[in-house]
Every structure is written in structure tokens, then in C-alpha cells.
Design a protein around this motif. Sequence first.
Motif, mmCIF file in Angstrom:
data_model
loop_
_atom_site.group_PDB
_atom_site.id
_atom_site.type_symbol
_atom_site.label_atom_id
_atom_site.label_comp_id
_atom_site.label_asym_id
_atom_site.label_seq_id
_atom_site.Cartn_x
_atom_site.Cartn_y
_atom_site.Cartn_z
ATOM 1 N N PHE A 103 7.950 23.756 -11.744
ATOM 2 C CA PHE A 103 7.243 25.015 -12.009
ATOM 3 C C PHE A 103 7.928 25.768 -13.141
ATOM 4 O O PHE A 103 9.137 25.684 -13.315
ATOM 5 C CB PHE A 103 7.194 25.881 -10.739
ATOM 6 C CG PHE A 103 6.403 25.243 -9.639
ATOM 7 C CD1 PHE A 103 5.023 25.359 -9.590
ATOM 8 C CD2 PHE A 103 7.049 24.479 -8.674
ATOM 9 C CE1 PHE A 103 4.291 24.741 -8.595
ATOM 10 C CE2 PHE A 103 6.324 23.850 -7.672
ATOM 11 C CZ PHE A 103 4.935 23.984 -7.629
ATOM 12 N N CYS A 104 7.122 26.501 -13.898
ATOM 13 C CA CYS A 104 7.605 27.239 -15.057
ATOM 14 C C CYS A 104 8.490 28.400 -14.607
ATOM 15 O O CYS A 104 8.079 29.208 -13.766
ATOM 16 C CB CYS A 104 6.409 27.754 -15.845
ATOM 17 S SG CYS A 104 6.848 28.763 -17.266
ATOM 18 N N GLY A 105 9.682 28.503 -15.201
ATOM 19 C CA GLY A 105 10.582 29.598 -14.863
ATOM 20 C C GLY A 105 10.128 30.927 -15.445
ATOM 21 O O GLY A 105 10.628 31.986 -15.056
ATOM 22 N N ARG A 106 9.185 30.883 -16.389
ATOM 23 C CA ARG A 106 8.723 32.119 -17.025
ATOM 24 C C ARG A 106 7.535 32.734 -16.279
ATOM 25 O O ARG A 106 7.525 33.932 -16.010
ATOM 26 C CB ARG A 106 8.351 31.829 -18.492
ATOM 27 C CG ARG A 106 7.970 33.057 -19.284
ATOM 28 C CD ARG A 106 7.939 32.765 -20.776
ATOM 29 N NE ARG A 106 9.261 32.481 -21.324
ATOM 30 C CZ ARG A 106 10.146 33.419 -21.685
ATOM 31 N NH1 ARG A 106 9.860 34.695 -21.543
ATOM 32 N NH2 ARG A 106 11.309 33.084 -22.171
ATOM 33 N N CYS A 107 6.527 31.880 -15.928
ATOM 34 C CA CYS A 107 5.320 32.447 -15.310
ATOM 35 C C CYS A 107 5.028 31.881 -13.923
ATOM 36 O O CYS A 107 4.137 32.380 -13.234
ATOM 37 C CB CYS A 107 4.112 32.239 -16.227
ATOM 38 S SG CYS A 107 3.444 30.564 -16.153
ATOM 39 N N GLY A 108 5.769 30.845 -13.511
ATOM 40 C CA GLY A 108 5.561 30.301 -12.173
ATOM 41 C C GLY A 108 4.480 29.244 -12.075
ATOM 42 O O GLY A 108 4.258 28.673 -11.018
ATOM 43 N N ALA A 121 5.954 20.794 -19.891
ATOM 44 C CA ALA A 121 5.199 21.885 -20.508
ATOM 45 C C ALA A 121 4.445 22.650 -19.437
ATOM 46 O O ALA A 121 3.826 22.058 -18.543
ATOM 47 C CB ALA A 121 4.215 21.316 -21.526
ATOM 48 N N CYS A 122 4.478 23.989 -19.538
ATOM 49 C CA CYS A 122 3.741 24.821 -18.590
ATOM 50 C C CYS A 122 2.259 24.803 -18.965
ATOM 51 O O CYS A 122 1.891 25.111 -20.102
ATOM 52 C CB CYS A 122 4.276 26.251 -18.615
ATOM 53 S SG CYS A 122 3.318 27.349 -17.542
ATOM 54 N N ALA A 123 1.408 24.437 -17.987
ATOM 55 C CA ALA A 123 -0.033 24.362 -18.257
ATOM 56 C C ALA A 123 -0.624 25.751 -18.482
ATOM 57 O O ALA A 123 -1.628 25.906 -19.178
ATOM 58 C CB ALA A 123 -0.729 23.672 -17.087
ATOM 59 N N ALA A 124 -0.005 26.792 -17.924
ATOM 60 C CA ALA A 124 -0.566 28.143 -18.021
ATOM 61 C C ALA A 124 -0.118 28.878 -19.286
ATOM 62 O O ALA A 124 -0.945 29.412 -20.023
ATOM 63 C CB ALA A 124 -0.170 28.950 -16.775
ATOM 64 N N CYS A 125 1.198 28.933 -19.561
ATOM 65 C CA CYS A 125 1.688 29.748 -20.678
ATOM 66 C C CYS A 125 2.219 28.923 -21.836
ATOM 67 O O CYS A 125 2.555 29.473 -22.884
ATOM 68 C CB CYS A 125 2.739 30.748 -20.205
ATOM 69 S SG CYS A 125 4.376 30.052 -19.935
ATOM 70 N N GLY A 126 2.322 27.613 -21.665
ATOM 71 C CA GLY A 126 2.714 26.757 -22.781
ATOM 72 C C GLY A 126 4.203 26.619 -23.019
ATOM 73 O O GLY A 126 4.629 25.862 -23.902
HETATM 74 ZN ZN LIG Z 1 4.555 29.256 -17.760
#
Ligand SMILES: [Zn+2]
Length: 264
Positions: A103-108, A121-126
Motif C-alpha cells: 500500500f502507498c505510504g502517501r495516500c494508502g 507504483a500507486c494506482a491512485a496517486c502515482g
Molecule cells: Zn498513493
Amino acid sequence: MLVRGGTGADVPGPPSLSELEHLPAAAVLPLGELDGRRCVAVALELDPAGDEEDPTGPGSREIPGGLAPAGLRELFARLGDGPLLQMVVRASEMVEWYLAHAFCGRCGGPTVLSEVEMARACAACGTLHFPRISPAVITLVHRGREVLLARNRGFRAGFYALVAGFVEAGETLEQAVHREVGEEVGVEVDELEYFGSQAWPFPSQLMVGFFARYAGGEIRVQESEISEARWFHVDRLPAPQDRPAPYSIAGRLIQGFLDRHRSG
Ligand SMILES: [Zn+2]
């Protein structure tokens, strides 16, 4: 890590991909080439104890015949320094990174393995999450023919090692040496001398080794971390089993000090 030749004195080797194909795997990560062969790390979802109730059928999560689990420290000791050990270290650190960044540490949001570079790569925020290495310094403090060794609170009785710690945000390696030595054993050092570095997969450190000359102060240990620190004459060091193993950079620093001073 699963190896062929898991016990005994023989040199362990890596499994082939075909031996692992039928096993459940979280990821297959490219590592590069060794002796012209493509290498991958397979993050297996095994049940080493063999006692899990497994709905996919008996035996499907058991370790394949001919292979056996081996600990990383055991592999350091048995493989010696070389390209196969380097691949073991890389595999361990890559799997650790992969499993820690689902999971992305920036947006979850959930992440996926990038197809263009070694990143999740984060699918939500890139945001791209690359394999993370933590630099740490390890220092052999010397005073003439004496060396300063310390016992961490967690060490078994009689075991001594060197002062070591993580580099903090915004610090240089040299600043980290001065700070760690000052915090842990209370003395000042100068004449820092770079010794070498070692990838240390517990879980993902880069250990950077230094010699440093004692420059003043009395030993005063940081009691939350260190139980004791003292000077040892080069001819009266703790026995080899009571100091860092020769495969670690700590062991190599001590050997380097011995080589410089034992003959006079
Ligand atoms: Zn993210």
C-alpha cells in the motif's frame, strides 16, 4: 531462504525456477544475471512447519524435496564473500521491500509492480516506491594499540561488538560517526578513516565502516542501549566466538585493526 544442500559442509546452491513453479508465490522479482543465467527472487507463501490447515490440498505448501530452509546469517557464513552471496542479499532485500509496500505510504491506495522500472507504483496517486536502503555507520574506535568494544543490552554474556547506528535525516556519514560514538559510549573521535561498506539484509541496511581515533572524554554508556563498553588491548581481545563474525564488516574492521597492530 530455500537452498539445495541445506545442511552439512557442502556449499548450498539456489533452486531452479521449475522446482518452485507449482508453489504459491506472492511475487517473482528480477534480480539480474549470475554466471550468464537470469536470476529471480520468488516470494513464496509456504508453511515451513507443515501444520497449517490448507484448503488447497495437503502438501501443496510444503518445501519441495531436495531443498531446505537456511537462515541469512548461516548463508553469510557458508557462502563466503562472492556473487552468489550478493544475489542472496539482493533477493532478501527485494522481497522485504516488495512485501512492505503493498500500500502507498502517501495516500494508502494499493500499489502494483511497475512494468518499466523496479518500483511499486500507486494506482491512485502515482507515487513510485523504490526498494529502500537504510545507511548505517559502524566505527572501530582506537587508542594506540587499544580498541573500544561495547556490549548491547541484547547481547549474550561475554559478547562484545563495535559502535553502530543509523544515519539520521540530513546527516553526513562523518556526522553520524561522531554522533553515534558520542551518544553510545560518550567519547570524542577524530581522524575518521573510511574502511569499506557491506550490504546487510537485516532487513535492508548499507553498513559503512570507519576507523576513528580516540580524541578525548571518558567512557559513559547510553544505558538504554549499551550495558558496558571498555578498552581492549590488541593482544587481549575477546575470543573469536565472543566478537563479530569474520563475514561481517564489524569482524573485518577488527581483523584490519589486528593486521595493523599485532606485529607491533
Ligand atoms: Zn498513493
